[in-house]
Structure formats: C-alpha cells, structure tokens
Design a protein around this motif. Structure first.
Motif, PDB file in Angstrom:
ATOM      1  N   VAL A   1      -9.998   4.697   3.897  1.00 19.26           N
ATOM      2  CA  VAL A   1      -9.448   5.519   4.982  1.00 19.26           C
ATOM      3  C   VAL A   1      -8.519   6.589   4.423  1.00 19.26           C
ATOM      4  O   VAL A   1      -8.422   7.696   4.975  1.00 19.26           O
ATOM      5  CB  VAL A   1      -8.716   4.615   5.998  1.00 19.26           C
ATOM      6  CG1 VAL A   1      -7.900   5.443   6.983  1.00 19.26           C
ATOM      7  CG2 VAL A   1      -9.725   3.751   6.750  1.00 19.26           C
ATOM      8  N   TYR A   2      -7.846   6.307   3.330  1.00 20.13           N
ATOM      9  CA  TYR A   2      -6.942   7.294   2.735  1.00 20.13           C
ATOM     10  C   TYR A   2      -7.687   8.300   1.863  1.00 20.13           C
ATOM     11  O   TYR A   2      -7.381   9.504   1.901  1.00 20.13           O
ATOM     12  CB  TYR A   2      -5.876   6.575   1.903  1.00 20.13           C
ATOM     13  CG  TYR A   2      -4.864   7.505   1.280  1.00 20.13           C
ATOM     14  CD1 TYR A   2      -3.931   8.165   2.066  1.00 20.13           C
ATOM     15  CD2 TYR A   2      -4.838   7.730  -0.095  1.00 20.13           C
ATOM     16  CE1 TYR A   2      -2.992   9.033   1.505  1.00 20.13           C
ATOM     17  CE2 TYR A   2      -3.907   8.581  -0.659  1.00 20.13           C
ATOM     18  CZ  TYR A   2      -2.987   9.228   0.142  1.00 20.13           C
ATOM     19  OH  TYR A   2      -2.072  10.075  -0.421  1.00 20.13           O
ATOM     20  N   ILE A   3      -8.674   7.835   1.096  1.00 22.08           N
ATOM     21  CA  ILE A   3      -9.334   8.699   0.125  1.00 22.08           C
ATOM     22  C   ILE A   3     -10.418   9.563   0.760  1.00 22.08           C
ATOM     23  O   ILE A   3     -10.604  10.723   0.370  1.00 22.08           O
ATOM     24  CB  ILE A   3      -9.939   7.853  -1.012  1.00 22.08           C
ATOM     25  CG1 ILE A   3      -8.829   7.122  -1.772  1.00 22.08           C
ATOM     26  CG2 ILE A   3     -10.738   8.719  -1.981  1.00 22.08           C
ATOM     27  CD1 ILE A   3      -7.830   8.042  -2.439  1.00 22.08           C
TER      28      ILE A   3
ATOM     29  N   ALA B   1      -5.133   7.812  -7.113  1.00 27.19           N
ATOM     30  CA  ALA B   1      -4.768   6.886  -6.045  1.00 27.19           C
ATOM     31  C   ALA B   1      -5.609   5.613  -6.113  1.00 27.19           C
ATOM     32  O   ALA B   1      -5.103   4.507  -5.873  1.00 27.19           O
ATOM     33  CB  ALA B   1      -4.939   7.566  -4.684  1.00 27.19           C
TER      34      ALA B   1
ATOM     35  N   PHE C   1       0.824  -1.206   0.000  1.00 25.76           N
ATOM     36  CA  PHE C   1       0.000   0.000   0.000  1.00 25.76           C
ATOM     37  C   PHE C   1       0.861   1.259   0.000  1.00 25.76           C
ATOM     38  O   PHE C   1       0.499   2.271  -0.626  1.00 25.76           O
ATOM     39  CB  PHE C   1      -0.938  -0.008   1.205  1.00 25.76           C
ATOM     40  CG  PHE C   1      -1.897   1.145   1.243  1.00 25.76           C
ATOM     41  CD1 PHE C   1      -2.885   1.287   0.283  1.00 25.76           C
ATOM     42  CD2 PHE C   1      -1.809   2.098   2.244  1.00 25.76           C
ATOM     43  CE1 PHE C   1      -3.767   2.356   0.315  1.00 25.76           C
ATOM     44  CE2 PHE C   1      -2.685   3.164   2.284  1.00 25.76           C
ATOM     45  CZ  PHE C   1      -3.668   3.295   1.317  1.00 25.76           C
TER      46      PHE C   1
ATOM     47  N   LEU D   1       0.764   4.545  -2.577  1.00 31.48           N
ATOM     48  CA  LEU D   1       0.809   5.967  -2.232  1.00 31.48           C
ATOM     49  C   LEU D   1       1.982   6.655  -2.924  1.00 31.48           C
ATOM     50  O   LEU D   1       1.838   7.774  -3.437  1.00 31.48           O
ATOM     51  CB  LEU D   1       0.917   6.131  -0.713  1.00 31.48           C
ATOM     52  CG  LEU D   1      -0.205   5.527   0.136  1.00 31.48           C
ATOM     53  CD1 LEU D   1      -0.059   5.935   1.590  1.00 31.48           C
ATOM     54  CD2 LEU D   1      -1.568   5.940  -0.407  1.00 31.48           C
TER      55      LEU D   1
ATOM     56  N   LEU E   1      -8.435   0.105   3.438  1.00 35.63           N
ATOM     57  CA  LEU E   1      -7.205   0.888   3.322  1.00 35.63           C
ATOM     58  C   LEU E   1      -7.404   2.095   2.420  1.00 35.63           C
ATOM     59  O   LEU E   1      -7.061   3.233   2.784  1.00 35.63           O
ATOM     60  CB  LEU E   1      -6.072   0.015   2.782  1.00 35.63           C
ATOM     61  CG  LEU E   1      -5.373  -0.943   3.740  1.00 35.63           C
ATOM     62  CD1 LEU E   1      -4.296  -1.726   3.001  1.00 35.63           C
ATOM     63  CD2 LEU E   1      -4.764  -0.186   4.909  1.00 35.63           C
ATOM     64  N   PHE E   2      -7.964   1.857   1.222  1.00 33.82           N
ATOM     65  CA  PHE E   2      -8.135   2.948   0.282  1.00 33.82           C
ATOM     66  C   PHE E   2      -9.209   3.926   0.753  1.00 33.82           C
ATOM     67  O   PHE E   2      -9.083   5.137   0.537  1.00 33.82           O
ATOM     68  CB  PHE E   2      -8.469   2.402  -1.112  1.00 33.82           C
ATOM     69  CG  PHE E   2      -7.273   1.876  -1.846  1.00 33.82           C
ATOM     70  CD1 PHE E   2      -6.459   2.727  -2.572  1.00 33.82           C
ATOM     71  CD2 PHE E   2      -6.929   0.528  -1.786  1.00 33.82           C
ATOM     72  CE1 PHE E   2      -5.344   2.263  -3.237  1.00 33.82           C
ATOM     73  CE2 PHE E   2      -5.817   0.049  -2.441  1.00 33.82           C
ATOM     74  CZ  PHE E   2      -5.019   0.913  -3.171  1.00 33.82           C
TER      75      PHE E   2
END
Length: 281
Positions: A261-263, A216, A71, A75, A258-259
């Motif tokens: 929480v980031y996006i 992303a 991951f 990024l 994961l994506f």
C-alpha cells in the motif's frame, strides 16, 4: 570547452528502466489482499475452540497497533536514509566528473565499492564497526542506537547508485550547452549550478523515486540485527502470542500489504513522471 572527465553519452530516458518497481500492477495488490483474507479465514477456523487461545484474527487485531508503530519506524528510517543518500550521492557524482584525478578516482572507487556490495553485508559491517557511543569534540557524546546505524548503512548503497545517476544525468546534457555558457563567460561552477543541474533534476527524479522504493522495501532487513521495526515487532508479537503456526500467514501477509500500500502509489507516480519528463533521443 574541454571535455568532461571520462565522457560518454547515455539515454537519460532509460536511467530508471531497470528498476523492478515497474512490474507492480494493481492486480498484484488484489491477489495479495485475497491471500491475506483467505489466511485469516483459515486461521480463524483453526482457532475457534472456546477453550483454546484466541483466534489468529483476534491476535492480529490485538497486536496491529504494535506492528504499525514498527512500520512507522520503517518509514522514518527510509526517509532519513534517502535524505543522507541524496546529499552524499549528488556530491559524490559531481566529484566523479572532476578534472582532477586525485578527486575523481577516489569518488569513482567509493561509488563502485558500495554500488556492488550486498546490502546485508554493508548492514553487518556498519552495525559491528560503528560504536554505540560517539565522543563529540566539545566533550559530549552522541548515542548511536541500532536503528540510526541501520539507517546510515542503508544510505550507503543508495548513495552510490545516486552518485552514478547524477554523473549520468550530467554527462547526458548536450555539450553545446557547456560551450554556450563558456562563450557567455560563465565559470564551470556557474554553468553547473545554473544551467546543467536544473536540467538534471527532471532526468534524475524517476530513478531517485525508484531507489527510494527499493530502500523502503529493504528496511525490514534491520530486524535481523534486533531493530524493532514492523517485521521485528510482528515476530515479537507472534512469540508473545505463543508462536502458533497459524499466526505466520496472516501476520506476514499483513506486513506485505502494509509495504504494498505504501510502495505501489510511488510506483504509479514514478511512471507518470517518467512519461512527463521523457527525454527525446
């Protein structure tokens, strides 16, 4: 002052309204988390046989650092691709507004070629056509690893869209500002650099952030061509654990989390900036 090449006026406040990240809500993350936890409970119940292989939960925990390392590559690819796309896209957008047809026409062609091409096709073309080792003028060489080629491929469609955003932001500035700068003996380059572009930054930030979010989310496509990012590492982990069917749901839902929480914070930040820099029309 003469009009800019192919002038038309747009609503800069709507430059990014078409982006899908606006549909994200916190409840989507809660639902995704609930599905992830339910999949863990189900998979754990299926793997409680002491004589059998470890449960899906234990397998996921064991391979989680390996997936997280992948991951981090996602990024890194997204940040590097966005930096390349921003530099090339801003320059390409300004070239579209050139008064010289021999400059504006190729810039327009490149913009619309990559803007209207499938990302996966661009990825395959770059991965297959760009050589593994590039010879440098000084006699040395540079190794183009798969993740570097994928990063460059992802930057191309984003570059084209940022080019159009840059062009739209520039032509949305009232023409009176160009005329006022001309009356003060500013050159066209000085007007663009000191008066027009600073105003364009505020208008372009929300769509720029939306395109980064899309970029992303697109980086897992690199796993199709063997790049060991998060999805590639998750698939490798499941194969190493025996390719059991009960691993699919928890592993892939973990990737979704994961994506998300980031996006999702990027989506919230984008909406805040849109409200702050809203352009009155």
């Amino acid at each position: 002052m003469k009009a800019l090449a192919r002038p038309f006026r747009i609503d800069a406040g709507r430059l990014s309204s078409f982006q899908p990240s606006h549909a994200l809500r916190a409840r989507h993350g809660i639902v995704l988390l609930a599905l992830f936890l339910a999949s863990l409970v189900t998979a754990h119940a299926q793997g409680i046989d002491p004589a059998g292989p470890p449960s899906a939960l234990a397998t996921l925990v064991e391979w989680m650092p390996f997936i997280l390392r992948g991951f981090l590559l996602n990024l890194g690819m997204s940040l590097l691709a966005m930096a390349i796309a921003t530099i090339l896209g801003v320059g390409l957008g300004m070239l579209q507004l050139s008064r010289t047809r021999f400059i504006s026409a190729p810039a327009w062609l490149v913009t619309h070629l990559f803007r209207n091409s499938p990302w996966l096709v661009i990825l395959f073309v770059v991965m297959l056509l760009v050589p593994y080792e590039l010879e440098l003028p000084g006699g040395g060489s540079f190794i183009m690893s798969d993740w570097l080629k994928a990063t460059f491929a992802f930057s191309l469609p984003v570059m084209a869209n940022l080019s159009e955003i840059t062009r739209g932001a520039i032509v949305s500035i009232p023409s009176g500002q160009w005329e006022s700068a001309e009356s003060l003996a500013f050159t066209r380059g000085q007007t663009l650099r000191w008066i027009i572009l600073p105003q364009c930054v505020k208008r372009a930030i929300p769509p720029w952030m939306n395109w980064y979010a899309l970029l992303a989310m697109a980086t897992p496509m690199a796993s199709i061509l063997g790049v060991r990012e998060a999805v590639g590492n998750a698939q490798a982990a499941m194969e190493a654990a025996g390719a059991r069917p009960e691993l699919l749901a928890p592993f892939y839902l973990f990737l979704l989390l994961l994506f998300f929480v980031y996006i999702y914070p990027i989506s919230i930040w984008t909406r805040m900036i849109e409200r702050k820099y809203a352009v009155e029309t």
